[in-house]
Design an enzyme around this catalytic site. Structure first.
Site, PDB file in Angstrom:
ATOM      1  N   TYR A 116       0.625 -48.178  63.127  1.00  0.00           N
ATOM      2  CA  TYR A 116       0.184 -49.581  63.055  1.00  0.00           C
ATOM      3  C   TYR A 116       0.404 -50.357  64.352  1.00  0.00           C
ATOM      4  CZ  TYR A 116      -0.033 -48.469  58.107  1.00  0.00           C
ATOM      5  OH  TYR A 116      -0.324 -47.871  56.921  1.00  0.00           O
ATOM      6  N   PRO A 129      -7.365 -53.215  54.668  1.00  0.00           N
ATOM      7  CA  PRO A 129      -8.286 -53.102  53.531  1.00  0.00           C
ATOM      8  C   PRO A 129      -8.634 -54.461  52.942  1.00  0.00           C
ATOM      9  CG  PRO A 129      -6.293 -51.764  53.231  1.00  0.00           C
ATOM     10  CD  PRO A 129      -6.032 -52.731  54.349  1.00  0.00           C
ATOM     11  N   HIS A 350      -2.226 -54.130  56.875  1.00  0.00           N
ATOM     12  CA  HIS A 350      -1.637 -52.943  56.261  1.00  0.00           C
ATOM     13  C   HIS A 350      -0.211 -52.614  56.713  1.00  0.00           C
ATOM     14  CE1 HIS A 350      -1.712 -49.238  54.151  1.00  0.00           C
ATOM     15  NE2 HIS A 350      -2.989 -48.978  54.267  1.00  0.00           N
ATOM     16  N   LYS A 431      -8.981 -36.210  31.392  1.00  0.00           N
ATOM     17  CA  LYS A 431      -7.738 -35.813  30.705  1.00  0.00           C
ATOM     18  C   LYS A 431      -8.066 -34.931  29.503  1.00  0.00           C
ATOM     19  CE  LYS A 431      -5.604 -40.195  31.368  1.00  0.00           C
ATOM     20  NZ  LYS A 431      -4.809 -41.260  30.807  1.00  0.00           N
ATOM     21  N   SER A 432      -9.175 -35.244  28.828  1.00  0.00           N
ATOM     22  CA  SER A 432      -9.537 -34.434  27.650  1.00  0.00           C
ATOM     23  C   SER A 432      -9.847 -32.992  28.061  1.00  0.00           C
ATOM     24  CB  SER A 432     -10.737 -35.051  26.915  1.00  0.00           C
ATOM     25  OG  SER A 432     -11.933 -34.785  27.635  1.00  0.00           O
ATOM     26  N   LYS A 434      -8.042 -31.514  30.216  1.00  0.00           N
ATOM     27  CA  LYS A 434      -6.718 -31.043  30.627  1.00  0.00           C
ATOM     28  C   LYS A 434      -6.617 -30.863  32.147  1.00  0.00           C
ATOM     29  CE  LYS A 434      -5.380 -29.292  26.195  1.00  0.00           C
ATOM     30  NZ  LYS A 434      -6.068 -30.435  25.621  1.00  0.00           N
ATOM     31  N   SER A 436      -5.947 -33.100  35.952  1.00  0.00           N
ATOM     32  CA  SER A 436      -5.460 -34.342  36.554  1.00  0.00           C
ATOM     33  C   SER A 436      -6.663 -35.161  37.028  1.00  0.00           C
ATOM     34  CB  SER A 436      -4.561 -34.006  37.746  1.00  0.00           C
ATOM     35  OG  SER A 436      -4.677 -35.000  38.741  1.00  0.00           O
ATOM     36  N   TYR A 460      -8.354 -36.597  53.898  1.00  0.00           N
ATOM     37  CA  TYR A 460      -7.047 -37.271  53.817  1.00  0.00           C
ATOM     38  C   TYR A 460      -6.968 -38.030  52.499  1.00  0.00           C
ATOM     39  CZ  TYR A 460      -3.422 -40.649  55.520  1.00  0.00           C
ATOM     40  OH  TYR A 460      -2.302 -41.413  55.717  1.00  0.00           O
ATOM     41  N   THR A 473       3.905 -43.116  52.873  1.00  0.00           N
ATOM     42  CA  THR A 473       2.931 -42.142  52.360  1.00  0.00           C
ATOM     43  C   THR A 473       3.081 -40.785  53.038  1.00  0.00           C
ATOM     44  OG1 THR A 473       1.343 -42.806  54.042  1.00  0.00           O
ATOM     45  CG2 THR A 473       1.109 -43.839  51.870  1.00  0.00           C
ATOM     46  N   SER A 561      -8.285 -42.822  49.173  1.00  0.00           N
ATOM     47  CA  SER A 561      -7.053 -43.334  48.601  1.00  0.00           C
ATOM     48  C   SER A 561      -7.323 -43.859  47.198  1.00  0.00           C
ATOM     49  CB  SER A 561      -6.544 -44.468  49.498  1.00  0.00           C
ATOM     50  OG  SER A 561      -5.264 -44.818  49.117  1.00  0.00           O
ATOM     51  N   GLN A 562      -6.439 -43.470  46.293  1.00  0.00           N
ATOM     52  CA  GLN A 562      -6.520 -44.070  44.967  1.00  0.00           C
ATOM     53  C   GLN A 562      -5.700 -45.362  44.993  1.00  0.00           C
ATOM     54  OE1 GLN A 562      -4.587 -43.666  40.611  1.00  0.00           O
ATOM     55  NE2 GLN A 562      -5.428 -41.733  41.321  1.00  0.00           N
TER      56      GLN A 562
HETATM   57  N1  COA Z   1      -4.103 -33.075  31.523  1.00  0.00           N
HETATM   58  C1  COA Z   1      -4.170 -34.277  30.920  1.00  0.00           C
HETATM   59  N2  COA Z   1      -3.758 -35.433  31.517  1.00  0.00           N
HETATM   60  C2  COA Z   1      -3.288 -35.351  32.778  1.00  0.00           C
HETATM   61  C3  COA Z   1      -3.210 -34.128  33.469  1.00  0.00           C
HETATM   62  C4  COA Z   1      -3.646 -32.948  32.780  1.00  0.00           C
HETATM   63  N3  COA Z   1      -3.609 -31.760  33.368  1.00  0.00           N
HETATM   64  N4  COA Z   1      -2.709 -34.367  34.694  1.00  0.00           N
HETATM   65  C5  COA Z   1      -2.478 -35.687  34.777  1.00  0.00           C
HETATM   66  N5  COA Z   1      -2.812 -36.285  33.605  1.00  0.00           N
HETATM   67  C6  COA Z   1      -2.685 -37.700  33.256  1.00  0.00           C
HETATM   68  C7  COA Z   1      -1.360 -38.281  33.696  1.00  0.00           C
HETATM   69  O1  COA Z   1      -0.384 -38.064  32.714  1.00  0.00           O
HETATM   70  C8  COA Z   1      -1.711 -39.761  33.869  1.00  0.00           C
HETATM   71  O2  COA Z   1      -1.776 -40.367  32.584  1.00  0.00           O
HETATM   72  P1  COA Z   1      -1.809 -41.976  32.351  1.00  0.00           P
HETATM   73  O3  COA Z   1      -3.158 -42.461  32.717  1.00  0.00           O
HETATM   74  O4  COA Z   1      -1.553 -42.086  30.894  1.00  0.00           O
HETATM   75  O5  COA Z   1      -0.740 -42.554  33.193  1.00  0.00           O
HETATM   76  C9  COA Z   1      -3.102 -39.722  34.413  1.00  0.00           C
HETATM   77  O6  COA Z   1      -3.643 -38.458  34.004  1.00  0.00           O
HETATM   78  C10 COA Z   1      -3.202 -39.867  35.912  1.00  0.00           C
HETATM   79  O7  COA Z   1      -2.560 -38.797  36.584  1.00  0.00           O
HETATM   80  P2  COA Z   1      -3.147 -38.133  37.915  1.00  0.00           P
HETATM   81  O8  COA Z   1      -4.575 -38.464  38.037  1.00  0.00           O
HETATM   82  O9  COA Z   1      -2.779 -36.699  37.938  1.00  0.00           O
HETATM   83  O10 COA Z   1      -2.322 -38.753  39.096  1.00  0.00           O
HETATM   84  P3  COA Z   1      -1.902 -40.232  39.490  1.00  0.00           P
HETATM   85  O11 COA Z   1      -2.693 -41.280  38.809  1.00  0.00           O
HETATM   86  O12 COA Z   1      -0.440 -40.288  39.347  1.00  0.00           O
HETATM   87  O13 COA Z   1      -2.263 -40.299  41.036  1.00  0.00           O
HETATM   88  C11 COA Z   1      -1.556 -40.111  43.311  1.00  0.00           C
HETATM   89  C12 COA Z   1      -1.807 -39.378  41.984  1.00  0.00           C
HETATM   90  C13 COA Z   1      -1.279 -39.115  44.402  1.00  0.00           C
HETATM   91  C14 COA Z   1      -2.790 -40.926  43.691  1.00  0.00           C
HETATM   92  C15 COA Z   1      -0.359 -41.076  43.090  1.00  0.00           C
HETATM   93  O14 COA Z   1       0.793 -40.362  42.759  1.00  0.00           O
HETATM   94  C16 COA Z   1      -0.035 -41.890  44.313  1.00  0.00           C
HETATM   95  O15 COA Z   1       0.686 -41.464  45.207  1.00  0.00           O
HETATM   96  N6  COA Z   1      -0.564 -43.124  44.373  1.00  0.00           N
HETATM   97  C17 COA Z   1      -0.367 -44.020  45.496  1.00  0.00           C
HETATM   98  C18 COA Z   1      -1.404 -43.740  46.564  1.00  0.00           C
HETATM   99  C19 COA Z   1      -1.320 -44.761  47.645  1.00  0.00           C
HETATM  100  O16 COA Z   1      -0.283 -44.945  48.261  1.00  0.00           O
HETATM  101  N7  COA Z   1      -2.416 -45.489  47.871  1.00  0.00           N
HETATM  102  C20 COA Z   1      -2.444 -46.606  48.728  1.00  0.00           C
HETATM  103  C21 COA Z   1      -2.607 -46.267  50.147  1.00  0.00           C
HETATM  104  S1  COA Z   1      -2.995 -47.754  51.037  1.00  0.00           S
END
Ligand code: COA
Length: 633
Positions: A116, A129, A350, A431-432, A434, A436, A460, A473, A561-562
């Protein structure tokens, strides 16, 4: 210096041993809505230094998709030499471990500087952002002012929670996350320097309000020490508007959109004048900026995605010097934007914080507004009138303002935005199956890039390392051997079942990397640490850093990024490289908001085509999953 857009198998974190299995099942961030307060000192584990051998194994795997066989052989030899007993890698590793013993977070200062404060491109597009709030319909100027006042009230209530350590501690599985970024949201300002910027942290009782490029000091507490109520704030804002009916002759705020060296030089010139010095200090100390913007063309813009693009542009760059680009102070951590025709959101600088704390605050504000909450505090009986901040603009500064206008307009013209809500399905469906949701969406982006460009795209994704004290991060390298095999399988004639197997492998590979990144065990920060420790110790940069493997795998053509929020908003930002795309996304249960961008000036990229490829990829993935599922009939 590095560019930031725009986020272990077994290791030791502080004194605690973490394993993959511990976290694999519970990785998502959640807010713990107990009455637990974020303690002043959270006593979190220290960011680990990964084992050198582990990082090099991961690194070699991550570069494979980007190299041909000969290049890969060269990289493999370099990696072997680097990690060999007595090799340069071992030496750097022990220097880095020594640093880690002396710091709570061995990376924090380095990261703040290299990602930064030493980064010289404008914060606009390249770093800051935007965050678009759900759309509003304002029928009158009063509606705009009331909404702005409500936003300020909500922000003040939120700041009070932060000050009281009353923000619910976010959790990752069972691990509390570092909450210190929240303390840096209000009162913070980035100050430009000719070589390096600095951060100024302040507490105060006023905000900076911009309208028509004029800049005002607006007190939020009266002479009697009591806070203004919503009606009183709206009255102050009306006074601001009435005092700035025509655009300012010199839009000083536009200087904050400049290259940091150029702005740093202009800042030094301006500061020599005591009137300017006092106005600059006033903005620096304020809690936040509020931009009362002119209409941006939201009405009659057409569908939701047209509106999303307009709002994204307003929150990223303000639409240029002819629109609201001069009605900004981009150095302030938070700038709330309330446009005359219902564009609402914020721009955030940021350097002090990641997107997720800002998104959590956004949900608080939107909830406050939608539930029409108000403060029960007694209102001030003696509000202070707004004060127009004066700037003496000499010829040098005038010339800098004109250059800044031209540069911003060029940047605005170059940024292609394509924002949309993918409403066919959201997290629930994934999720359904199974899988992520985050890993699935990342693989959809990999597939989209590959189908469009027929080559793997280095990718990235930000993972939060806030399990550790002062954590920010780590990079998830989303492009993998498995992601490329998956994209190829999807584009080929394989039956749905095989495509699904390839999808699951790719999703699992991504999830596996995510688990490690969240524990501070990714490749990028460790390699950065080894590089910076070499530089600090006057050691020549090892060949590993000049090799095609390093260069290609770090040329992030997808910067993603999420940033999750409950409301129907989204974050947006610019690409990391000239021939790249940005994708910020807010996955919700039934839909996903995507904000994508690219540079018009690069012939290889088209945001419109990328968006189409992404939508097609998400549909294809859904279809093959259903086709591969045996019918219950
Ligand atoms: N089967 C069913 N459900 C699952 C699953 C599977 N195999 N794997 C994950 N899930 C569920 C989780 O339990 C969670 O449930 P919820 O909605 O009830 O909470 C949901 O799916 C989301 O999980 P997932 O998508 O795996 O990951 P996450 O939402 O935790 O995101 C990252 C992962 C890396 C994005 C997060 O940990 C992170 O670091 N976020 C911050 C990023 C950041 O810093 N951004 C800003 C930069 S400026």
């Amino acid at each position: 210096m590095i560019r930031k857009a725009g986020c272990a198998v077994q290791t030791l974190c502080g004194n605690k041993a973490f394993t993959l299995e511990t976290y694999a099942s519970s990785l998502h961030v959640s807010c713990c809505y107990s009455s637990a307060k974020a303690p002043q000192a959270q006593n979190l584990p220290h960011l680990p230094v990964p084992k050198l051998g582990d990082t090099l194994t991961k690194y070699l795997k991550s570069v494979r998709p980007h190299l041909n066989d000969e290049e890969f052989a060269v990289t493999s030899t370099l990696v072997k030499d680097f990690g060999a007993a007595g090799g340069i890698g071992q030496k750097l590793q022990s220097l880095l471990e020594k640093r880690a013993e002396q710091h709570t977070n061995w990376l924090a200062d380095w990261w703040l500087s290299s990602a930064y404060l030493e980064y010289r491109d404008p914060v606009v597009v390249y770093s800051s952002p935007g965050l678009v709030f759900p759309f509003r319909t304002f029928q009158s100027e009063q509606d705009q002012l009331n909404y702005a006042a409500k936003t300020v009230m909500a922000a003040l209530d939120y700041k009070a929670l932060i000050d009281d350590n009353a923000i619910p501690v976010e959790m990752m599985g069972k691990s509390p996350l570092d909450m210190s970024q929240y303390k840096k949201i209000f009162g913070t300002c980035r100050i430009p320097g000719e070589k390096k910027d600095r951060l100024s942290f302040n507490d105060s009782k006023h905000i900076t309000v911009l309208h028509n490029n004029h800049i005002f000091h607006v007190d939020l507490w009266g002479e009697d020490g009591k806070r203004l109520n919503e009606k009183q704030i709206a009255e102050q804002l009306k006074k601001v508007k009435d005092a700035s009916k025509t655009p300012a002759e010199n839009p000083v705020g536009i200087l904050t959109s400049e290259n940091r060296n150029a702005w740093g030089r202009a800042y030094e010139i301006m500061k020599k004048d005591s009137v300017n010095a006092s106005s600059l200090a006033d903005v620096e100390r304020s809690l936040a900026v509020l931009c009362l913007d002119a209409a941006a063309g939201l009405r009659g813009a057409g569908g939701k995605d047209r509106q999303q693009n307009i709002a994204a542009a307003q929150t990223i760059h303000g639409g240029g010097s002819g629109a609201n680009g001069g009605n900004r102070w981009f150095d302030k951590t938070i700038q709330f934007i309330v446009g005359a025709d219902g564009v609402t959101g914020l721009t955030y600088e940021h350097s002090p914080a990641e997107g997720q704390p800002i998104a959590v605050m956004t949900d608080f504000i939107i909830d406050y507004i939608d539930k029409n909450k108000s403060s029960d505090q007694a209102a001030s009986s003696s509000p202070l009138p707004p004060v127009a901040l004066k700037f003496n603009v000499n010829d040098d500064v005038k010339a800098s303002i004109n250059t800044a206008k031209d540069n911003l307009d060029r940047l605005v013209a170059d940024l292609e935005l394509n924002c949309f809500t993918f409403d066919k399905y959201g997290k629930s469906f994934i999720k359904s199956q199974k899988m992520s949701p985050d890993s699935y969406l990342q693989m959809a982006m990999q597939y989209a890039f590959y189908r469009l460009h027929k080559t793997p795209g280095a990718h990235y994704e930000s993972a939060a390392t806030r399990m550790f004290a002062g954590g920010r991060t780590e990079t998830i390298r989303s492009c993998s051997v498995e992601s490329v095999e998956f994209a190829r399988a999807m584009l080929g004639p394989a039956p749905p079942k095989e495509k699904v197997v390839a999808m699951q492998r790719a999703v699992n590979a991504h999830k596996n990397y995510t688990v490690q990144a969240l524990q501070g065990l990714g490749v990028d920060r460790h390699l950065l640490g080894l590089k910076l420790v070499a530089i600090e110790n006057g050691i020549d940069l090892p060949k590993l850093y000049l090799d095609a493997g390093y260069v290609k795998s770090a040329h992030m053509r997808l910067s993603t990024s999420q940033v999750a929020c409950r409301c129907d908003g989204f974050m947006c930002y610019g690409p990391l490289v000239a021939d790249g795309y940005a994708t910020c996304y807010n996955p919700r249960e039934r839909d996903v908001n995507f904000a994508t961008s690219a540079f018009n000036s690069h012939p290889a990229t088209s945001c419109q085509s990328y968006r189409a490829a992404l939508e097609d990829s998400l549909k294809d993935m859904h279809d093959v999953l259903l086709q591969a599922t045996p019918s219950k009939l």
